[in-house]
Design a protein around this motif. Structure first.
Motif, short mmCIF file in Angstrom:
data_model
loop_
_atom_site.label_atom_id
_atom_site.label_comp_id
_atom_site.label_asym_id
_atom_site.label_seq_id
_atom_site.Cartn_x
_atom_site.Cartn_y
_atom_site.Cartn_z
N ILE A 111 0.83 -1.21 0.00
CA ILE A 111 0.00 0.00 0.00
C ILE A 111 0.86 1.26 0.00
N GLY A 112 0.33 2.30 -0.63
CA GLY A 112 0.99 3.59 -0.62
C GLY A 112 0.41 4.45 0.49
N VAL A 113 1.30 5.06 1.28
CA VAL A 113 0.88 5.88 2.41
C VAL A 113 1.68 7.19 2.39
N SER A 114 1.33 8.08 1.48
CA SER A 114 1.95 9.40 1.38
C SER A 114 3.44 9.32 1.05
N ASN A 115 4.30 9.34 2.06
CA ASN A 115 5.75 9.39 1.81
C ASN A 115 6.42 8.02 1.88
N ARG A 116 5.65 6.95 2.06
CA ARG A 116 6.23 5.62 2.18
C ARG A 116 5.31 4.57 1.55
N VAL A 117 5.88 3.40 1.37
CA VAL A 117 5.15 2.22 0.92
C VAL A 117 5.17 1.24 2.08
N GLU A 118 4.05 0.55 2.31
CA GLU A 118 3.98 -0.44 3.37
C GLU A 118 3.72 -1.82 2.77
N PHE A 119 4.39 -2.82 3.35
CA PHE A 119 4.21 -4.22 2.95
C PHE A 119 3.55 -4.94 4.13
N TRP A 120 2.38 -5.54 3.89
CA TRP A 120 1.59 -6.23 4.91
C TRP A 120 1.32 -7.65 4.48
N SER A 121 1.17 -8.55 5.43
CA SER A 121 0.58 -9.84 5.09
C SER A 121 -0.88 -9.51 4.77
N GLU A 122 -1.43 -10.18 3.79
CA GLU A 122 -2.81 -9.87 3.39
C GLU A 122 -3.78 -10.10 4.55
N THR A 123 -3.53 -11.13 5.34
CA THR A 123 -4.39 -11.42 6.50
C THR A 123 -4.34 -10.27 7.50
N ASN A 124 -3.14 -9.81 7.85
CA ASN A 124 -3.01 -8.71 8.81
C ASN A 124 -3.62 -7.43 8.26
N TRP A 125 -3.44 -7.17 6.98
CA TRP A 125 -4.00 -5.96 6.36
C TRP A 125 -5.53 -6.00 6.41
N ASN A 126 -6.11 -7.13 6.03
CA ASN A 126 -7.57 -7.25 6.05
C ASN A 126 -8.13 -7.07 7.46
N THR A 127 -7.46 -7.64 8.44
CA THR A 127 -7.88 -7.46 9.84
C THR A 127 -7.79 -6.01 10.25
N TYR A 128 -6.67 -5.36 9.89
CA TYR A 128 -6.48 -3.95 10.24
C TYR A 128 -7.58 -3.09 9.61
N VAL A 129 -7.88 -3.32 8.35
CA VAL A 129 -8.91 -2.54 7.66
C VAL A 129 -10.27 -2.75 8.32
N GLU A 130 -10.62 -4.00 8.60
CA GLU A 130 -11.91 -4.29 9.25
C GLU A 130 -12.02 -3.58 10.60
N GLU A 131 -10.98 -3.65 11.40
CA GLU A 131 -11.01 -3.01 12.72
C GLU A 131 -11.04 -1.49 12.61
N SER A 132 -10.33 -0.96 11.64
CA SER A 132 -10.27 0.50 11.46
C SER A 132 -11.56 1.06 10.89
N GLU A 133 -12.21 0.30 10.02
CA GLU A 133 -13.47 0.77 9.43
C GLU A 133 -14.51 1.07 10.50
N ASP A 134 -14.55 0.23 11.51
CA ASP A 134 -15.52 0.41 12.58
C ASP A 134 -15.31 1.70 13.36
N SER A 135 -14.06 2.15 13.42
CA SER A 135 -13.77 3.34 14.21
C SER A 135 -13.30 4.52 13.36
N PHE A 136 -13.49 4.44 12.05
CA PHE A 136 -12.99 5.49 11.15
C PHE A 136 -13.58 6.86 11.49
N ALA A 137 -14.86 6.94 11.78
CA ALA A 137 -15.48 8.23 12.12
C ALA A 137 -14.86 8.81 13.39
N GLU A 138 -14.61 7.95 14.38
CA GLU A 138 -13.99 8.42 15.61
C GLU A 138 -12.55 8.87 15.37
N ILE A 139 -11.83 8.12 14.56
CA ILE A 139 -10.45 8.50 14.22
C ILE A 139 -10.45 9.86 13.52
#
Length: 143
Positions: free
Chosen positions: A106-134
């Protein structure tokens, strides 16, 4: 600026394709290191030097500063893109980020990040629930 999400597999030798859109801005040689949230951070050399200079200014007397600097720099390696657009990620970094087959790059502004697909999917799912609060909390820092 880096942005977007790409899916690639890492092979048994630790090689992964760097998306073509990222290769141009990363350059022929760039630095990859342990990142936060169990992923890897990759920086173009110019950006790496900026970060290096900032970290050099951290007080040596602060335990957290020493710990972060050790963690960040001890995992850092310079990568070169081969003719097929791949890099070889060292075993220690693959182990840290649990990169064994399916990966998200994934591209994140000034860097590129490499994730295991499983960890990335978990992170996205958890973050989506709290995106408005973030987003609301980001307003507190003048976002």
């Amino acid at each position: 600026m880096f942005m977007g999400e790409y899916k690639h597999n890492i092979d048994t030798k630790g090689r992964i394709i760097v998306p073509a859109k990222f290769r141009t801005d990363l350059g022929d040689s760039f630095v990859i290191t342990r990142g936060l949230d169990q992923c890897l951070f990759a920086y173009p050399m110019e950006e790496w030097r900026v970060i290096e200079n900032k970290l050099k200014k951290l007080p040596l007397t602060k335990k957290d500063a020493r710990a972060f600097t050790r963690f960040f720099f001890s995992g850092a390696v310079e990568c070169e893109v081969d003719k097929q657009g791949r890099i070889n990620i060292p075993a220690s970094l693959r182990k840290y980020a649990v990169l064994d087959k399916a990966c998200a790059v994934i591209g994140v502004s000034n860097r590129v990040e490499f994730w295991s697909e499983t960890n990335w999917n978990t992170y996205v799912e958890e973050s989506e629930d709290s995106f408005a609060e973030i987003a609301e909390n980001m307003m507190d820092i003048d976002f």
